[in-house]
Motif scaffolding. Structure first.
Motif, short mmCIF file in Angstrom:
data_model
loop_
_atom_site.label_atom_id
_atom_site.label_comp_id
_atom_site.label_asym_id
_atom_site.label_seq_id
_atom_site.Cartn_x
_atom_site.Cartn_y
_atom_site.Cartn_z
N LEU A 1 0.93 -1.16 -0.09
CA LEU A 1 0.14 -0.08 0.05
C LEU A 1 1.00 1.14 0.09
O LEU A 1 1.53 1.73 0.88
CB LEU A 1 -0.83 0.08 1.27
N TRP B 1 1.89 5.13 0.30
CA TRP B 1 0.96 6.01 0.90
C TRP B 1 2.00 7.42 0.96
O TRP B 1 2.91 7.47 1.40
CB TRP B 1 0.72 5.91 2.33
N LEU C 1 -1.15 -1.84 -4.19
CA LEU C 1 -2.44 -1.26 -4.36
C LEU C 1 -2.40 0.15 -4.89
O LEU C 1 -1.16 0.66 -4.76
CB LEU C 1 -3.12 -1.13 -2.92
N ILE D 1 -2.49 5.92 -1.42
CA ILE D 1 -3.42 7.09 -0.85
C ILE D 1 -2.64 8.05 -0.87
O ILE D 1 -1.34 8.40 -0.40
CB ILE D 1 -3.35 6.63 0.75
N ILE E 1 -8.62 4.22 7.99
CA ILE E 1 -8.52 3.91 6.47
C ILE E 1 -7.66 2.77 6.46
O ILE E 1 -8.05 1.66 5.75
CB ILE E 1 -7.81 5.05 5.61
N ASP F 1 -9.61 -0.68 7.64
CA ASP F 1 -10.61 -1.00 6.51
C ASP F 1 -9.83 -1.98 5.26
O ASP F 1 -10.05 -2.92 4.77
CB ASP F 1 -11.32 0.20 5.88
N ILE F 2 -8.57 -1.10 4.83
CA ILE F 2 -7.80 -1.71 3.82
C ILE F 2 -7.32 -3.14 4.33
O ILE F 2 -7.39 -4.01 3.63
CB ILE F 2 -6.70 -0.88 3.29
N SER G 1 -9.48 -5.93 4.31
CA SER G 1 -10.08 -6.53 3.10
C SER G 1 -8.85 -7.35 2.61
O SER G 1 -8.96 -8.46 1.97
CB SER G 1 -10.23 -5.34 1.98
N VAL G 2 -7.64 -6.94 2.61
CA VAL G 2 -6.30 -7.57 2.08
C VAL G 2 -6.26 -8.78 2.88
O VAL G 2 -6.08 -10.10 2.22
CB VAL G 2 -5.18 -6.54 2.22
#
Length: 250
Positions: free
Chosen positions: A21, A23, A63, A66, A91, A94-95, A98-99
């Protein structure tokens, strides 16, 4: 592979050992670099490093980035976008939720010095047992003094050289840049690594720069970028191949 470019057929055929991810942040970068400098750099570095890692056999997924980060010390600068740490944690939770249904390792690839995910990872780790949430700062992966004569830490020779190599069309002429001169804390310990206070950017710098960009060149940026991607790609390979059941050694 980049998730945003894949379709469901692609996803069903793949198994990933590491999800990444990126960022970044949106903030002023002296007078010559764009507000999106952190995102531009972060995005290219991780995509190149992930491609090298993939070529070495690692199964990694990148991904979408952000784009907003913590800029609480710059809220008086026009259009600097600040995201509070508690918002980041929500945030990130939540990510990760899912991951972690598909993959047990998630790496935050950080491109902004104001972001600090360590305490969030400690908290969220309690919610995801048997998973591994990690972070890294690409700008700490190499010793900048081996590449640049006047490294600083914001819109300096390092970042300017990278942008001159990666996105020269977005860099204003260097004769328009500020000199990046900045004030330090009068309390000496706060300028060292063992004590900390947030910097108020309009009080420490006239141009939001910390470090003189005048000696930046695309050639320096290219050498730094290539070495950086090699180091990071090996890190991704090692992470992807590491088993959480055998994550520690002597």
């Amino acid at each position: 592979m980049e998730l945003a470019q894949l379709n469901l057929q692609d996803i069903k055929k793949q198994h990933f050992d590491l999800v990444i991810l990126p960022w970044g942040a949106i903030e002023a970068h002296n007078l010559h670099l764009p507000y999106g400098t952190d995102n531009y750099q972060n995005g290219v570095i991780i995509k190149q490093a992930a491609q090298i890692a993939t070529d070495k056999g690692a199964r990694v997924l990148v991904l979408p980035e952000i784009p907003y980060g913590v800029n609480t010390g710059q809220t008086d600068i026009p259009y600097v976008i600040n995201m509070l740490p508690e918002t980041q944690k929500t945030i990130l939770r939540d990510i990760a939720t899912s991951v972690f249904k598909q993959c047990d390792k998630l790496l935050i690839f950080n491109g902004h010095g104001g972001n600090d995910f360590k305490t969030m990872i400690r908290e969220l780790g309690l919610l995801f047992p048997n998973k591994k949430l990690m972070t890294c700062n690409w700008f700490q992966a190499l010793d900048a003094e081996k590449y640049f004569s006047q490294p600083g830490d914001h819109a300096d020779e390092t970042e300017t050289s990278l942008m001159l190599y990666l996105y020269p069309e977005l860099v204003r002429p260097l004769n328009e840049a500020g000199n990046g001169q900045n004030k330090q804390f009068k309390v000496h310990a706060l300028n060292q690594s063992w004590a900390w206070a947030e910097r108020e950017w309009t009080k420490i710098s006239n141009d939001t720069g910390v470090g003189n960009p005048s000696k930046a060149t695309a050639e320096k940026g290219e050498r730094y970028f290539n070495d950086l991607c090699q180091v990071i790609s090996q890190f991704l390979v090692d992470l992807a191949s590491a088993s959480l059941d055998d994550f520690y050694g002597y």
